[in-house]
Design a protein around this motif. Structure first.
Motif, mmCIF file in Angstrom:
data_model
loop_
_atom_site.group_PDB
_atom_site.id
_atom_site.type_symbol
_atom_site.label_atom_id
_atom_site.label_comp_id
_atom_site.label_asym_id
_atom_site.label_seq_id
_atom_site.Cartn_x
_atom_site.Cartn_y
_atom_site.Cartn_z
ATOM 1 N N TRP A 147 0.643 -1.306 0.051
ATOM 2 C CA TRP A 147 0.177 -0.013 -0.084
ATOM 3 C C TRP A 147 0.893 1.229 -0.180
ATOM 4 N N LYS A 148 1.982 1.239 0.744
ATOM 5 C CA LYS A 148 2.717 2.509 0.887
ATOM 6 C C LYS A 148 3.399 2.653 -0.389
ATOM 7 N N GLY A 149 3.920 1.487 -1.162
ATOM 8 C CA GLY A 149 4.545 1.556 -2.547
ATOM 9 C C GLY A 149 3.550 2.114 -3.553
ATOM 10 N N LEU A 150 2.514 1.916 -3.363
ATOM 11 C CA LEU A 150 1.343 2.273 -4.364
ATOM 12 C C LEU A 150 0.965 3.853 -4.297
ATOM 13 N N ALA A 184 -1.683 -10.838 -9.631
ATOM 14 C CA ALA A 184 -1.872 -11.589 -10.974
ATOM 15 C C ALA A 184 -0.549 -11.451 -11.895
ATOM 16 N N ASN A 185 -0.055 -10.225 -11.968
ATOM 17 C CA ASN A 185 1.207 -10.194 -12.767
ATOM 18 C C ASN A 185 2.485 -11.122 -12.210
ATOM 19 N N TRP A 186 2.691 -11.116 -10.768
ATOM 20 C CA TRP A 186 3.656 -11.996 -10.404
ATOM 21 C C TRP A 186 3.339 -13.337 -10.696
ATOM 22 N N ARG A 187 1.910 -13.778 -10.444
ATOM 23 C CA ARG A 187 1.783 -15.337 -10.708
ATOM 24 C C ARG A 187 1.764 -15.611 -12.166
ATOM 25 N N PHE A 229 14.473 -7.584 -4.591
ATOM 26 C CA PHE A 229 13.051 -7.198 -5.187
ATOM 27 C C PHE A 229 12.222 -6.545 -4.084
ATOM 28 N N ASP A 230 11.204 -6.044 -4.494
ATOM 29 C CA ASP A 230 10.260 -5.446 -3.547
ATOM 30 C C ASP A 230 8.668 -5.788 -4.240
ATOM 31 N N GLU A 231 8.070 -5.268 -3.592
ATOM 32 C CA GLU A 231 6.450 -5.537 -3.789
ATOM 33 C C GLU A 231 6.111 -5.334 -5.538
ATOM 34 N N PHE A 232 7.216 -4.668 -6.167
ATOM 35 C CA PHE A 232 6.622 -4.246 -7.587
ATOM 36 C C PHE A 232 7.851 -4.640 -8.733
#
Length: 529
Positions: free
Chosen positions: A165-168, A208-211, A487-490
């Motif tokens: 959430w913070k990154g977004l 979904a993009n990660w998966r 890596f991070d969430e994005f």
């Protein structure tokens, strides 16, 4: 209450109760069944009221007149006595009568007492689904939620506690509407109400993009002058700092991918690095550790201790740990960039120590001798050895109780550091697992087979999960061995023997006819001057 008055009242009440009970006993079975059925459902006032006979009405009025004269405490005591003389179905009737009387809409009542802030505080603990339901209760609840800006507070709570959430909030720039008081200009509550589902949609798309392996790819061609290969890297939102086989450290602008600065001074390959807001610390095959000013690039300190190549290092909160091909681990006190002193040398491995990690409790090291060793951070004393890998260990990460390691036996192992148990073995890479990182959701590994694999961490920690479900995706873009990744969430940023740095972006994914898992790349080639 006067004793004689209470006795007279109880006598009148008992007479009424006994007459009512006798009336019930005289009813036919059919009537009794009807009454029982009624008693099992909601009871209406007067559903068992006896017919007015004799002196009932007059006696009732006398009782009520006496009751009204008593204090509240006496009234409660009297009712307790009265209830104790009743039978079960009468208790049920009274319970049904009292329930609606005991219910209070405190959210509506609090503002009427000038306590809006308490009502807002209570509702602020609700999650999104409950907050939606609360808005539908009544107009007053909706008003409290709207004026209390509770959707804004919910989003702020998520931004404070969840890195995704913070990154977004930073990337989509709605953070500027958060953490501001009501005196400043902020959008109405309806803005945050409509923003919340958009954020959820973004999060679902990223997951979904990660998966599925959907990503945009950016490529930095380092074009090393002599030997090729990028051994190590670290990044933040503005820059990427990389250590190269050609002895240099290159700093790249993360947005334009241009090389901003080149640091030279090592006489061997730069094998490891870490930086913070003040310094860059690097280790090299020239056996030295160098400390650089992160802004100017000036060398602030050179540590000469190890006899062979410095293979890895970590520093945090005034402590640094380095390890070397000379089989030793050095623990350093960092008072300042120019005041670094050796605290202790840890010896115990029988081959090169390839990687170290630590926190306030443990220092963890892994070696070509196939073992992971655990040491006390405070005393530097040996604690235990983790055995299981069949060949040398090239990489690991340690956090909380979990250690994740990668080895030249081509496997990844998950360990409980407290008991030394191996929790899971991940198989899939075809060559040595050279680098590994994990967060709360995923493990990402890179290997000499040129592949990067994304694993489901939570599933890996579940012994019931089938091995075939653990690897979510395999990413293949490097043409050489993968040396390092972060890596991070994005995104994932990785470096390789192929002399490139790749940025795998799972947030800004183009869907214009691109095949799954592959995206057009943007390449920047560095040409030395």
């Amino acid at each position: 209450m006067e004793p004689e008055v209470e006795d007279k009242t109880l006598e009148l009440m008992n007479t009424a109760v006994m007459e009512s009970q006798n009336l019930v006993d005289d009813l036919s079975p059919k009537k009794t069944t009807v009454l029982t059925k009624l008693s099992n459902g909601p009871l209406m006032t007067g559903s068992r009221k006896r017919p007015s006979e004799g002196n009932y009405d007059r006696e009732k009025e006398q009782c009520m007149a006496l009751f009204d004269q008593w204090s509240e405490a006496d009234q409660v005591e009297f009712v307790e006595h009265l209830i104790s003389r009743m039978c079960h179905y009468q208790h049920g009737h009274i319970n049904s009568y009292l329930k609606p009387m005991l219910q209070r809409d405190f959210i509506t009542a609090l503002p009427a007492q000038g306590l809006d802030h308490i009502a807002e505080n209570i509702l602020s603990f609700l999650d999104a689904r409950s907050l939606c339901s609360a808005e539908l209760v009544c107009k007053e609840w909706q008003r409290v939620i709207s004026e209390g800006m509770l959707w804004k507070k919910l989003i702020e709570r998520m931004v404070r506690t969840d890195p995704l959430w913070k990154g977004l909030s930073e990337r989509h720039q709605w953070e500027k509407y958060l953490f501001k008081n009501r005196t400043t200009e902020v959008p109405p509550n309806s803005y945050y109400h409509s923003l919340y589902p958009k954020i959820i949609q973004d999060i679902e798309t990223i997951e979904a993009n990660w998966r599925c392996g959907r990503h945009n790819l950016q490529r930095i061609q380092c074009r090393s002058e002599n030997s090729k290969g990028v051994y190590c890297l670290q990044y933040d939102d503005e820059k990427i700092i990389s250590g190269l086989r050609d002895n240099s450290i290159k700093i790249w602008d993360k947005q334009s991918l241009e090389c901003l600065k080149i640091l030279t001074g090592h006489t061997g390959s730069v094998l490891c690095l870490q930086y913070d807001e003040r310094v860059i610390v690097t280790g090299s095959s020239d056996s030295t550790v160098r400390v650089w000013d992160v802004t100017s690039g000036e060398v602030l300190n050179t540590l000469i201790h190890h006899n062979e190549a410095v293979l890895h290092l970590r520093f945090c909160n005034g402590l640094m740990v380095t390890c070397s091909k000379d089989r030793s681990i050095a623990v350093w006190d960092m008072a300042s960039p120019t005041d670094i002193s050796l605290r202790r040398v840890l010896v115990g491995h029988r081959a090169a120590v390839n990687v170290v990690d630590f926190d306030d409790k443990y220092i963890v090291s892994a070696s070509g001798d196939r073992t992971i060793k655990v040491w006390s951070t405070s005393t530097c004393e040996f604690v235990r050895t983790l055995n299981g890998h069949k060949r040398g260990i090239a990489c690991l990460q340690y956090r909380d109780r979990l250690v994740v390691s990668g080895s030249s036996d081509n496997t990844i192992r998950l360990w409980d550091i407290e008991c030394g148990a191996c929790l899971r073995v991940l198989e899939g890479h075809e060559e040595l697992v050279r680098c590994i990182r994990f967060d709360n959701k995923r493990i990402v590994s890179g290997a000499y087979d040129g592949k990067i694999k994304v694993w489901d961490l939570q599933a890996a920690l579940d012994p019931r999960a089938p091995a075939s479900t653990l690897c979510l995706r395999t990413l293949v873009e490097h043409s050489g061995r993968v040396f390092r990744l972060q890596f991070d969430e994005f995104q994932i940023i990785s470096s390789s023997h192929d002399d490139t740095i790749l940025i795998w972006d799972f947030l800004n994914v183009s869907t214009n006819g691109q095949s799954e898992g592959r995206s057009p790349s943007r390449t920047y080639t560095y040409i030395s001057r």
